[in-house]
Motif scaffolding. Structure first.
Motif, PDB file in Angstrom:
ATOM      1  N   SER A   1      14.406  27.677  26.231  1.00  0.00           N
ATOM      2  CA  SER A   1      15.441  26.645  26.200  1.00  0.00           C
ATOM      3  C   SER A   1      16.553  26.998  25.216  1.00  0.00           C
ATOM      4  O   SER A   1      17.720  26.703  25.444  1.00  0.00           O
ATOM      5  N   MET A   2      16.193  27.720  24.123  1.00  0.00           N
ATOM      6  CA  MET A   2      17.251  28.131  23.206  1.00  0.00           C
ATOM      7  C   MET A   2      18.151  29.179  23.864  1.00  0.00           C
ATOM      8  O   MET A   2      19.339  29.250  23.596  1.00  0.00           O
ATOM      9  N   ARG A   3      17.572  29.955  24.763  1.00  0.00           N
ATOM     10  CA  ARG A   3      18.376  30.944  25.484  1.00  0.00           C
ATOM     11  C   ARG A   3      19.403  30.218  26.378  1.00  0.00           C
ATOM     12  O   ARG A   3      20.542  30.654  26.525  1.00  0.00           O
ATOM     13  N   LEU A   4      18.940  29.088  26.924  1.00  0.00           N
ATOM     14  CA  LEU A   4      19.820  28.276  27.753  1.00  0.00           C
ATOM     15  C   LEU A   4      21.004  27.754  26.931  1.00  0.00           C
ATOM     16  O   LEU A   4      22.170  27.846  27.334  1.00  0.00           O
ATOM     17  N   VAL A   5      20.670  27.220  25.759  1.00  0.00           N
ATOM     18  CA  VAL A   5      21.733  26.739  24.857  1.00  0.00           C
ATOM     19  C   VAL A   5      22.678  27.894  24.530  1.00  0.00           C
ATOM     20  O   VAL A   5      23.900  27.746  24.559  1.00  0.00           O
ATOM     21  N   TRP A   6      22.073  29.029  24.236  1.00  0.00           N
ATOM     22  CA  TRP A   6      22.814  30.237  23.898  1.00  0.00           C
ATOM     23  C   TRP A   6      23.857  30.560  24.969  1.00  0.00           C
ATOM     24  O   TRP A   6      25.009  30.855  24.676  1.00  0.00           O
ATOM     25  N   THR A   7      23.428  30.494  26.232  1.00  0.00           N
ATOM     26  CA  THR A   7      24.324  30.808  27.346  1.00  0.00           C
ATOM     27  C   THR A   7      25.421  29.756  27.471  1.00  0.00           C
ATOM     28  O   THR A   7      26.589  30.084  27.660  1.00  0.00           O
ATOM     29  N   GLU A   8      25.005  28.504  27.382  1.00  0.00           N
ATOM     30  CA  GLU A   8      25.969  27.411  27.519  1.00  0.00           C
ATOM     31  C   GLU A   8      27.085  27.498  26.487  1.00  0.00           C
ATOM     32  O   GLU A   8      28.259  27.309  26.797  1.00  0.00           O
ATOM     33  N   VAL A   9      26.673  27.773  25.249  1.00  0.00           N
ATOM     34  CA  VAL A   9      27.654  27.766  24.163  1.00  0.00           C
ATOM     35  C   VAL A   9      28.721  28.838  24.378  1.00  0.00           C
ATOM     36  O   VAL A   9      29.872  28.684  23.976  1.00  0.00           O
ATOM     37  N   ALA A  10      28.339  29.913  25.045  1.00  0.00           N
ATOM     38  CA  ALA A  10      29.300  30.981  25.299  1.00  0.00           C
ATOM     39  C   ALA A  10      30.403  30.527  26.258  1.00  0.00           C
ATOM     40  O   ALA A  10      31.466  31.131  26.325  1.00  0.00           O
ATOM     41  N   THR A  11      30.146  29.461  27.017  1.00  0.00           N
ATOM     42  CA  THR A  11      31.153  28.930  27.937  1.00  0.00           C
ATOM     43  C   THR A  11      31.665  27.612  27.367  1.00  0.00           C
ATOM     44  O   THR A  11      31.024  26.591  27.535  1.00  0.00           O
ATOM     45  N   PRO A  12      32.775  27.646  26.679  1.00  0.00           N
ATOM     46  CA  PRO A  12      33.256  26.399  26.088  1.00  0.00           C
ATOM     47  C   PRO A  12      33.600  25.383  27.175  1.00  0.00           C
ATOM     48  O   PRO A  12      33.956  25.764  28.293  1.00  0.00           O
ATOM     49  N   LEU A  13      33.488  24.116  26.835  1.00  0.00           N
ATOM     50  CA  LEU A  13      33.893  23.073  27.773  1.00  0.00           C
ATOM     51  C   LEU A  13      35.400  23.158  27.986  1.00  0.00           C
ATOM     52  O   LEU A  13      36.129  23.520  27.082  1.00  0.00           O
ATOM     53  N   PRO A  14      35.845  22.812  29.197  1.00  0.00           N
ATOM     54  CA  PRO A  14      37.289  22.853  29.443  1.00  0.00           C
ATOM     55  C   PRO A  14      37.995  21.800  28.594  1.00  0.00           C
ATOM     56  O   PRO A  14      37.436  20.744  28.321  1.00  0.00           O
ATOM     57  N   GLN A  15      39.186  22.122  28.180  1.00  0.00           N
ATOM     58  CA  GLN A  15      40.021  21.137  27.491  1.00  0.00           C
ATOM     59  C   GLN A  15      40.572  20.189  28.562  1.00  0.00           C
ATOM     60  O   GLN A  15      41.177  20.625  29.524  1.00  0.00           O
ATOM     61  N   VAL A  16      40.302  18.924  28.405  1.00  0.00           N
ATOM     62  CA  VAL A  16      40.668  17.969  29.438  1.00  0.00           C
ATOM     63  C   VAL A  16      41.663  16.951  28.885  1.00  0.00           C
ATOM     64  O   VAL A  16      41.449  16.408  27.811  1.00  0.00           O
ATOM     65  N   ASP A  17      42.754  16.744  29.601  1.00  0.00           N
ATOM     66  CA  ASP A  17      43.726  15.716  29.221  1.00  0.00           C
ATOM     67  C   ASP A  17      43.668  14.597  30.257  1.00  0.00           C
ATOM     68  O   ASP A  17      44.335  14.629  31.276  1.00  0.00           O
ATOM     69  N   GLU A  18      42.809  13.626  29.953  1.00  0.00           N
ATOM     70  CA  GLU A  18      42.541  12.560  30.917  1.00  0.00           C
ATOM     71  C   GLU A  18      43.791  11.760  31.285  1.00  0.00           C
ATOM     72  O   GLU A  18      44.017  11.439  32.443  1.00  0.00           O
ATOM     73  N   LYS A  19      44.557  11.443  30.289  1.00  0.00           N
ATOM     74  CA  LYS A  19      45.722  10.593  30.513  1.00  0.00           C
ATOM     75  C   LYS A  19      46.755  11.289  31.409  1.00  0.00           C
ATOM     76  O   LYS A  19      47.248  10.714  32.380  1.00  0.00           O
ATOM     77  N   ALA A  20      47.023  12.553  31.084  1.00  0.00           N
ATOM     78  CA  ALA A  20      47.979  13.301  31.893  1.00  0.00           C
ATOM     79  C   ALA A  20      47.465  13.420  33.327  1.00  0.00           C
ATOM     80  O   ALA A  20      48.225  13.312  34.289  1.00  0.00           O
ATOM     81  N   ALA A  21      46.142  13.634  33.458  1.00  0.00           N
ATOM     82  CA  ALA A  21      45.552  13.775  34.781  1.00  0.00           C
ATOM     83  C   ALA A  21      45.712  12.490  35.581  1.00  0.00           C
ATOM     84  O   ALA A  21      46.041  12.508  36.770  1.00  0.00           O
ATOM     85  N   TRP A  22      45.491  11.365  34.918  1.00  0.00           N
ATOM     86  CA  TRP A  22      45.603  10.085  35.625  1.00  0.00           C
ATOM     87  C   TRP A  22      47.038   9.858  36.091  1.00  0.00           C
ATOM     88  O   TRP A  22      47.278   9.429  37.227  1.00  0.00           O
TER      89      TRP A  22
END
Lengths: 188, 349
Positions: free
Chosen positions: B42-63
């Motif tokens: 499971s730590m390997r899973l976290v390891w992989t996930e962390v390498a892919t940052p979450l997208p920067q999201v601008d909710e207001k602009a999107a709306w």
């Protein structure tokens, strides 16, 4: 919140969206936009068009709102549409046959394989949970950990960047892993 | 190692930086207990996930982007409906521009202000979906048929705004300038014209509303049926309204006071619809303003006595120069025209 409660909320929301109610649609957007962006970014890791994809999803949902089914899981449905739109985009930019086959899926069809959406939902939720857990790390601990993992730096390089000793870096990173493991206990 | 691993070692293991003895130590730890193997996985899973940052999201602009896109789609589907509003222009004398403005940008303007906080803001944003606008330039008149069959004749230099929600539960339009309304009456969905400081509600009618920017009052003339006239600031209840019948003219001042004039010759007052201009003892300053709209000219009245001089005249198909010459003749003055600018001057002996 229990699952039954969520389902009930969802079916109420779906009925209101079908009726063209603006506030219900906005609620849907607020609840799912960020999450679906995370999911879309995981499908198309290099593309960087997650927001575009999810806006397309929401646009289609609105344009075809009368096709929304009250009986279906709303979450599963949104994930399936996001997946289809993402794959259609990929198919346009890639030539691999495996994507081509998937590209034929009309973007508003319900998910093909039962359960695939569940896995996607869980993975996305976990990605979000991991993101939150990292945000909760002590600042220097977080900084060391992200340099290590996202920039692939050695202890020595991180020590130079953070103006500290390699030993401290090693301790900080070990601490980061321990804290992450603790705050992600329910997922791991 | 015990149940709690050496986390620095786990880091080096996942990063592939272990020395051979470290690798051996951790392999042994993993083999010691199935829960250890699970933890590493499971730590390997976290390891992989962390390498892919979450997208920067601008909710207001999107709306906002989404709102704009939906508004455009709505506009497109409207214009393909068989019952879509029709629009016919009178013969333009000049500057043939006239646009049902698809002001999609308006969504942004209206939606951007503090939108995200509240449900109420959302509702307003929806209502602020771009209204249809019908605009006449100076020298132009137009005839508009709205989706419910209500017909509107727009006089020169006027603007009629019809919200996207028109006809859903209410029928509220906003007028700048002058318009003549032949309303398809519907008790359930009141038809109201908002103009200047006035609101005129149809009670089964044909009526004229006039409120140009700068006018001191809004003028409503009823040609048939009845109209309820009230101040825009007054509560929307019957007791605040003044009912006008056929042949009556209501003049609503900025203060909200209404004066009613009986026995209006509405054929004369509404002559603009058929291309006539008609003035009965009106000061030249008012007449000039009308002519400016009618002929797309600018009239300068330097002399205040001249500006107040009353004029009775009617014009049908005269050119601007013919009309100006008639006025100059009637008032004993001269005029000179330089392109679109006209000067009236007193005749000096």
């Amino acid at each position: 919140m229990t699952l039954a409660y969520v389902a009930e909320l969802d079916s109420g929301l779906v009925a209101r969206i079908r009726a063209g109610e603006e506030e219900a649609y906005a609620q849907l957007f607020r609840r799912y936009y960020r999450e679906l962006c995370v999911y879309a970014s995981r499908i198309d890791r290099a593309g960087g068009s997650a927001e575009e994809i999810v806006q397309e999803v929401f646009f289609r949902i609105w344009m075809h709102r009368e096709r929304l089914l009250l009986t279906e899981s709303l979450t599963g449905y949104l994930y399936a549409v996001t997946r289809n739109v993402s794959l259609n985009r990929l198919a346009r930019s890639q030539t691999e046959d495996r994507w081509r086959a998937e590209a034929q899926v009309e973007a508003l069809e319900p998910p093909g394989e039962a359960g695939s959406a569940d896995v996607a939902v869980r993975e996305t939720e976990m990605a979000i949970a991991i993101d939150r857990a990292i945000a909760k790390l002590p600042p220097r601990c977080r900084e060391a950990f992200l340099l290590r993992r996202q920039r692939h730096m050695s202890y020595l390089e991180i020590a130079q960047a953070m103006q500290t000793s390699p030993k401290t870096v090693e301790i900080q990173i070990g601490k980061a892993l321990r804290l992450l493991r603790a705050s992600l206990a329910e997922w791991l | 190692m015990s149940a709690e691993p050496d986390w620095s070692l786990v880091d080096r293991y996942l990063s592939g930086e272990c020395t051979p003895s470290e690798a051996k130590a951790i392999d042994e730890w993993i083999a010691a207990d199935s829960s250890h193997a699970q933890l590493i996985a499971s730590m390997r899973l976290v390891w992989t996930e962390v390498a892919t940052p979450l997208p920067q999201v601008d909710e207001k602009a999107a709306w906002l982007a989404l709102q704009t896109r939906r508004a455009e789609a709505r506009q497109q589907s409207r214009s393909t409906l068989a019952t879509a509003p029709s629009f016919r222009m009178s013969e333009p004398r000049r500057a043939p521009w006239l646009w049902p403005a698809l002001a999609a940008g308006l969504v942004l303007a209206a939606g951007a202000a503090g939108w995200w906080k509240h449900t109420e803001d959302l509702r307003l944003a929806a209502e602020a979906a771009p209204p249809r606008e019908y605009i006449t330039a100076r020298g132009q008149r137009a005839e508009v048929t709205l989706i419910d069959g209500t017909r509107v004749w727009l006089s020169t230099d006027s603007r009629l705004q019809v919200p996207q929600s028109y006809g859903a539960t209410t029928r509220d339009v906003t007028l700048n300038g002058e318009g003549y309304f032949v309303v398809q009456h519907d008790d359930d969905r009141p038809f109201r014209v908002h103009a200047g400081a006035s609101v005129s509600e149809d009670l089964g009618t044909e009526f004229d509303v006039r409120a140009y920017p700068g006018d001191s009052e809004a003028v409503v003339i009823v040609a048939s049926g009845r109209v309820a006239l009230r101040a825009a600031a007054a509560p929307n209840v019957r007791s605040t309204a003044t009912e006008l019948g056929r042949g009556q003219m209501g003049r609503l001042a900025q203060s909200g006071d209404v004066r009613v004039v009986d026995g209006v010759d509405f054929a004369d007052a509404l002559a603009w619809r058929s291309g006539h201009l008609s003035f009965d003892e009106r000061p030249l300053r008012d007449v000039a303003r009308e002519l400016e709209r009618w002929y797309d000219i600018d009239i300068a009245l330097d002399d205040s006595a001249l500006a107040s001089a009353p004029l009775t005249a009617s014009f049908t198909n005269q050119s601007a120069d013919q009309a100006l010459a008639i006025i100059a003749g009637a008032l004993g003055t001269h005029y000179s025209r330089d392109g679109r600018t006209v000067h009236f001057t007193m005749t000096h002996p």
